[in-house]
Design a protein around this motif. Structure first.
Motif, PDB file in Angstrom:
ATOM      1  N   PHE A  66       0.832  -1.209   0.000  1.00 58.42           N
ATOM      2  CA  PHE A  66       0.000   0.000   0.000  1.00 58.42           C
ATOM      3  C   PHE A  66       0.857   1.245   0.000  1.00 58.42           C
ATOM      4  O   PHE A  66       0.744   2.092   0.858  1.00 58.42           O
ATOM      5  CB  PHE A  66      -0.912   0.008   1.236  1.00 58.42           C
ATOM      6  CG  PHE A  66      -1.958  -1.055   1.186  1.00 58.42           C
ATOM      7  CD1 PHE A  66      -3.109  -0.877   0.442  1.00 58.42           C
ATOM      8  CD2 PHE A  66      -1.787  -2.238   1.891  1.00 58.42           C
ATOM      9  CE1 PHE A  66      -4.076  -1.867   0.403  1.00 58.42           C
ATOM     10  CE2 PHE A  66      -2.758  -3.223   1.848  1.00 58.42           C
ATOM     11  CZ  PHE A  66      -3.905  -3.043   1.105  1.00 58.42           C
ATOM     12  N   THR A  67       1.782   1.291  -0.913  1.00 63.45           N
ATOM     13  CA  THR A  67       2.606   2.495  -0.975  1.00 63.45           C
ATOM     14  C   THR A  67       2.473   3.024  -2.381  1.00 63.45           C
ATOM     15  O   THR A  67       2.056   2.320  -3.287  1.00 63.45           O
ATOM     16  CB  THR A  67       4.086   2.159  -0.737  1.00 63.45           C
ATOM     17  OG1 THR A  67       4.474   1.223  -1.724  1.00 63.45           O
ATOM     18  CG2 THR A  67       4.319   1.609   0.644  1.00 63.45           C
ATOM     19  N   ARG A  68       2.864   4.248  -2.547  1.00 61.07           N
ATOM     20  CA  ARG A  68       2.869   4.769  -3.910  1.00 61.07           C
ATOM     21  C   ARG A  68       4.192   4.419  -4.562  1.00 61.07           C
ATOM     22  O   ARG A  68       4.517   4.901  -5.625  1.00 61.07           O
ATOM     23  CB  ARG A  68       2.675   6.287  -3.882  1.00 61.07           C
ATOM     24  CG  ARG A  68       1.309   6.634  -3.315  1.00 61.07           C
ATOM     25  CD  ARG A  68       0.608   7.671  -4.181  1.00 61.07           C
ATOM     26  NE  ARG A  68      -0.665   8.025  -3.556  1.00 61.07           N
ATOM     27  CZ  ARG A  68      -0.885   9.178  -2.976  1.00 61.07           C
ATOM     28  NH1 ARG A  68       0.050  10.094  -2.970  1.00 61.07           N
ATOM     29  NH2 ARG A  68      -2.047   9.415  -2.428  1.00 61.07           N
ATOM     30  N   ALA A  69       4.970   3.603  -3.855  1.00 62.96           N
ATOM     31  CA  ALA A  69       6.309   3.286  -4.350  1.00 62.96           C
ATOM     32  C   ALA A  69       6.234   2.584  -5.695  1.00 62.96           C
ATOM     33  O   ALA A  69       5.413   1.710  -5.919  1.00 62.96           O
ATOM     34  CB  ALA A  69       7.026   2.400  -3.339  1.00 62.96           C
ATOM     35  N   GLU A  70       7.084   3.023  -6.569  1.00 61.02           N
ATOM     36  CA  GLU A  70       7.251   2.368  -7.871  1.00 61.02           C
ATOM     37  C   GLU A  70       8.732   2.061  -7.959  1.00 61.02           C
ATOM     38  O   GLU A  70       9.506   2.422  -7.070  1.00 61.02           O
ATOM     39  CB  GLU A  70       6.864   3.339  -8.993  1.00 61.02           C
ATOM     40  CG  GLU A  70       5.365   3.550  -9.155  1.00 61.02           C
ATOM     41  CD  GLU A  70       4.691   2.443  -9.944  1.00 61.02           C
ATOM     42  OE1 GLU A  70       5.216   2.081 -11.007  1.00 61.02           O
ATOM     43  OE2 GLU A  70       3.649   1.927  -9.482  1.00 61.02           O
ATOM     44  N   GLY A  71       9.136   1.434  -8.996  1.00 64.84           N
ATOM     45  CA  GLY A  71      10.560   1.280  -9.277  1.00 64.84           C
ATOM     46  C   GLY A  71      11.339   0.577  -8.186  1.00 64.84           C
ATOM     47  O   GLY A  71      10.856  -0.373  -7.565  1.00 64.84           O
ATOM     48  N   LEU A  72      12.526   1.088  -7.933  1.00 68.86           N
ATOM     49  CA  LEU A  72      13.468   0.396  -7.060  1.00 68.86           C
ATOM     50  C   LEU A  72      12.966   0.260  -5.621  1.00 68.86           C
ATOM     51  O   LEU A  72      13.200  -0.762  -4.978  1.00 68.86           O
ATOM     52  CB  LEU A  72      14.813   1.146  -7.086  1.00 68.86           C
ATOM     53  CG  LEU A  72      16.003   0.396  -6.524  1.00 68.86           C
ATOM     54  CD1 LEU A  72      16.170  -0.967  -7.184  1.00 68.86           C
ATOM     55  CD2 LEU A  72      17.282   1.213  -6.705  1.00 68.86           C
ATOM     56  N   ARG A  73      12.233   1.279  -5.148  1.00 67.32           N
ATOM     57  CA  ARG A  73      11.751   1.187  -3.760  1.00 67.32           C
ATOM     58  C   ARG A  73      10.805   0.003  -3.618  1.00 67.32           C
ATOM     59  O   ARG A  73      10.859  -0.751  -2.657  1.00 67.32           O
ATOM     60  CB  ARG A  73      11.036   2.484  -3.370  1.00 67.32           C
ATOM     61  CG  ARG A  73      11.698   3.127  -2.157  1.00 67.32           C
ATOM     62  CD  ARG A  73      10.905   4.303  -1.663  1.00 67.32           C
ATOM     63  NE  ARG A  73       9.962   3.926  -0.622  1.00 67.32           N
ATOM     64  CZ  ARG A  73       8.878   4.637  -0.349  1.00 67.32           C
ATOM     65  NH1 ARG A  73       8.585   5.716  -1.040  1.00 67.32           N
ATOM     66  NH2 ARG A  73       8.073   4.251   0.620  1.00 67.32           N
ATOM     67  N   MET A  74       9.937  -0.146  -4.605  1.00 65.16           N
ATOM     68  CA  MET A  74       8.988  -1.252  -4.580  1.00 65.16           C
ATOM     69  C   MET A  74       9.738  -2.586  -4.726  1.00 65.16           C
ATOM     70  O   MET A  74       9.447  -3.551  -4.019  1.00 65.16           O
ATOM     71  CB  MET A  74       7.992  -1.079  -5.718  1.00 65.16           C
ATOM     72  CG  MET A  74       7.036  -2.236  -5.825  1.00 65.16           C
ATOM     73  SD  MET A  74       5.468  -1.646  -6.448  1.00 65.16           S
ATOM     74  CE  MET A  74       4.575  -3.157  -6.557  1.00 65.16           C
ATOM     75  N   THR A  75      10.701  -2.626  -5.644  1.00 60.50           N
ATOM     76  CA  THR A  75      11.465  -3.866  -5.868  1.00 60.50           C
ATOM     77  C   THR A  75      12.183  -4.284  -4.580  1.00 60.50           C
ATOM     78  O   THR A  75      12.232  -5.462  -4.244  1.00 60.50           O
ATOM     79  CB  THR A  75      12.474  -3.653  -7.017  1.00 60.50           C
ATOM     80  OG1 THR A  75      11.745  -3.189  -8.156  1.00 60.50           O
ATOM     81  CG2 THR A  75      13.206  -4.932  -7.370  1.00 60.50           C
ATOM     82  N   ARG A  76      12.733  -3.290  -3.854  1.00 57.85           N
ATOM     83  CA  ARG A  76      13.416  -3.602  -2.584  1.00 57.85           C
ATOM     84  C   ARG A  76      12.440  -4.188  -1.576  1.00 57.85           C
ATOM     85  O   ARG A  76      12.762  -5.145  -0.874  1.00 57.85           O
ATOM     86  CB  ARG A  76      14.038  -2.327  -1.992  1.00 57.85           C
ATOM     87  CG  ARG A  76      15.284  -1.907  -2.704  1.00 57.85           C
ATOM     88  CD  ARG A  76      16.283  -1.250  -1.734  1.00 57.85           C
ATOM     89  NE  ARG A  76      17.441  -0.799  -2.472  1.00 57.85           N
ATOM     90  CZ  ARG A  76      17.576   0.446  -2.953  1.00 57.85           C
ATOM     91  NH1 ARG A  76      16.646   1.351  -2.728  1.00 57.85           N
ATOM     92  NH2 ARG A  76      18.647   0.761  -3.636  1.00 57.85           N
ATOM     93  N   GLN A  77      11.230  -3.610  -1.518  1.00 54.63           N
ATOM     94  CA  GLN A  77      10.228  -4.136  -0.575  1.00 54.63           C
ATOM     95  C   GLN A  77       9.852  -5.572  -0.944  1.00 54.63           C
ATOM     96  O   GLN A  77       9.723  -6.428  -0.071  1.00 54.63           O
ATOM     97  CB  GLN A  77       8.969  -3.266  -0.602  1.00 54.63           C
ATOM     98  CG  GLN A  77       9.167  -1.929   0.075  1.00 54.63           C
ATOM     99  CD  GLN A  77       7.877  -1.115   0.076  1.00 54.63           C
ATOM    100  OE1 GLN A  77       6.794  -1.641  -0.144  1.00 54.63           O
ATOM    101  NE2 GLN A  77       7.991   0.169   0.328  1.00 54.63           N
ATOM    102  N   VAL A  78       9.686  -5.820  -2.235  1.00 56.68           N
ATOM    103  CA  VAL A  78       9.334  -7.174  -2.683  1.00 56.68           C
ATOM    104  C   VAL A  78      10.460  -8.139  -2.318  1.00 56.68           C
ATOM    105  O   VAL A  78      10.216  -9.241  -1.805  1.00 56.68           O
ATOM    106  CB  VAL A  78       9.059  -7.184  -4.208  1.00 56.68           C
ATOM    107  CG1 VAL A  78       8.892  -8.600  -4.723  1.00 56.68           C
ATOM    108  CG2 VAL A  78       7.819  -6.365  -4.525  1.00 56.68           C
ATOM    109  N   ALA A  79      11.707  -7.721  -2.531  1.00 53.88           N
ATOM    110  CA  ALA A  79      12.857  -8.578  -2.206  1.00 53.88           C
ATOM    111  C   ALA A  79      12.875  -8.917  -0.718  1.00 53.88           C
ATOM    112  O   ALA A  79      13.114 -10.066  -0.332  1.00 53.88           O
ATOM    113  CB  ALA A  79      14.156  -7.882  -2.612  1.00 53.88           C
ATOM    114  N   THR A  80      12.582  -7.930   0.124  1.00 53.95           N
ATOM    115  CA  THR A  80      12.577  -8.162   1.575  1.00 53.95           C
ATOM    116  C   THR A  80      11.478  -9.151   1.954  1.00 53.95           C
ATOM    117  O   THR A  80      11.713 -10.095   2.722  1.00 53.95           O
ATOM    118  CB  THR A  80      12.344  -6.818   2.320  1.00 53.95           C
ATOM    119  OG1 THR A  80      13.316  -5.895   1.842  1.00 53.95           O
ATOM    120  CG2 THR A  80      12.473  -6.983   3.824  1.00 53.95           C
TER     121      THR A  80
END
Ligand SMILES: Nc1ncnc2c1ncn2[C@@H]1O[C@H](COP(=O)(O)OP(=O)(O)OP(=O)(O)O)[C@@H](O)[C@H]1O
Ligand SMILES: [Mg+2]
Length: 316
Positions: free
Chosen positions: A295-309
């Motif tokens: 539930f973030t507006r994160a796109e790109g690398l920030r989102m990818t980092r969250q998915v990786a975690t």
């Protein structure tokens, strides 16, 4: 036979229905593996540029580009793959575009089924065989098309009985069909159509290929904020008796908030029903992993980092 855990394999194809999060999962998985100390190649097949966008780098081509010291990204290009094949195997250096050969290639690739697929899957398998990277993660095409790619070496080996082409397709099949090396990761959401497609795809993979499903990633799982007690409370608040009081005493937006909570509860209930279908229909030896709705507006690398975690927690 089920091979090692997903993270123990050297070649992972991430597929699933359109829009369910294949690129998001592939990008996060590749980053996670790189952060665990492996050298990783993430390869985009459809060359839409979504995979590079997930790492916030400009669109990549056939030559891998480094995102970090251990993570590289490339996009598949069948003509470049053919050029590389000719250079490596026939020692024919071909500079620039192939020229008239490109047109001939286009003709052959369009006319002969399996040519484009074998050049795609061949390049990927070659990176695995040569051990240029510890792991190759493929942001693969949606459900239907992946079957013809994974089955291409077997199909060609069946057609061509002897000679170099048979040998080529044989070593590719050996990599693809070895569950110690290769696995398919099916991304899905807990919705009716993606779940139905996941069940169909895993059945087809089993019947039409010898490649193993290493796991299912259920994406966009909603948090369990409300238990049965809260659900009962919402139902009571939404009843006519309480609604009249709410309309009179609470701020104007209150009914909309209540409506939203009701929808959230309903959505979660629907999704868990679809998940029940998935659990019931799937071979129980195939592990299911869950990735939350971010539930973030994160796109790109920030989102990818969250998915990786999140994947690191899920995959242990
Ligand atoms: N867990 C998540 N939480 C929130 N948004 C998500 C999540 N997973 C994916 N998305 C969003 O959903 C959209 C589709 O995701 P993605 O591009 O990864 O799907 P895809 O399966 O690769 O799509 P396509 O079939 O078009 O290639 C993107 O905007 C992405 O940011
Ligand atoms: Mg995609």
């Amino acid at each position: 036979m089920i091979g090692p855990v997903l993270t123990g394999r050297r070649l992972l194809f991430v597929t699933g229905k359109g829009g369910v999060g294949k690129t998001t999962v592939a990008a996060g998985l590749a980053l996670m593996l790189a952060e665990q100390g492996k050298t990783v190649l993430a390869c985009e097949i459809d060359a839409k540029g979504d995979l590079s966008a997930a790492y916030e780098i400009p669109p990549v081509g056939f030559d891998p580009v480094k995102v970090t010291s251990s993570l590289s990204v490339m996009a598949m290009d069948t003509e470049a793959s053919l050029r590389e094949y000719l250079r490596l195997n026939l020692k024919i250096p071909i500079m620039g575009r192939i020229g008239p050969l490109a047109a001939a290639f286009d003709f052959v690739a369009t006319a002969a089924p399996g040519v484009r697929e074998i050049l795609t899957v061949g390049k990927i398998c070659w990176e695995v065989r040569e051990r240029h990277y510890d792991v190759v993660v493929v942001d693969a095409p949606a459900s239907g098309h992946i079957i013809s790619q994974l089955a291409a070496p077997d199909a060609i080996a069946e057609l061509v009985r002897i000679g170099p082409i048979r040998n080529q397709s044989q070593w590719m099949a050996e990599i693809l069909n070895n569950p110690q090396a290769t696995g398919v990761v099916v991304a899905t959401t807990a919705e009716e159509m993606p779940i139905a497609e996941t069940i169909e795809l895993t059945q087809r993979l089993e019947q039409e290929t010898s490649v193993e499903v290493a796991g299912i990633v259920v994406n966009r799982v909603l948090p369990e904020r409300f238990g049965p007690r809260e659900a009962a409370a919402f139902a009571a608040l939404n009843s006519d008796t309480h609604r009249a009081w709410i309309d009179e005493h609470l701020p104007e937006g209150a009914p909309a908030v209540l409506e939203a909570t009701r929808l959230a509860t309903q959505l979660r209930r629907h999704r868990s029903r679809h998940l029940d279908v998935l659990r019931r229909e799937m071979d129980p030896s195939v592990p299911l992993y869950y990735l939350p709705e971010l539930f973030t507006r994160a796109e790109g690398l920030r989102m990818t980092r969250q998915v990786a975690t999140h994947l690191a927690e899920e995959l242990g």
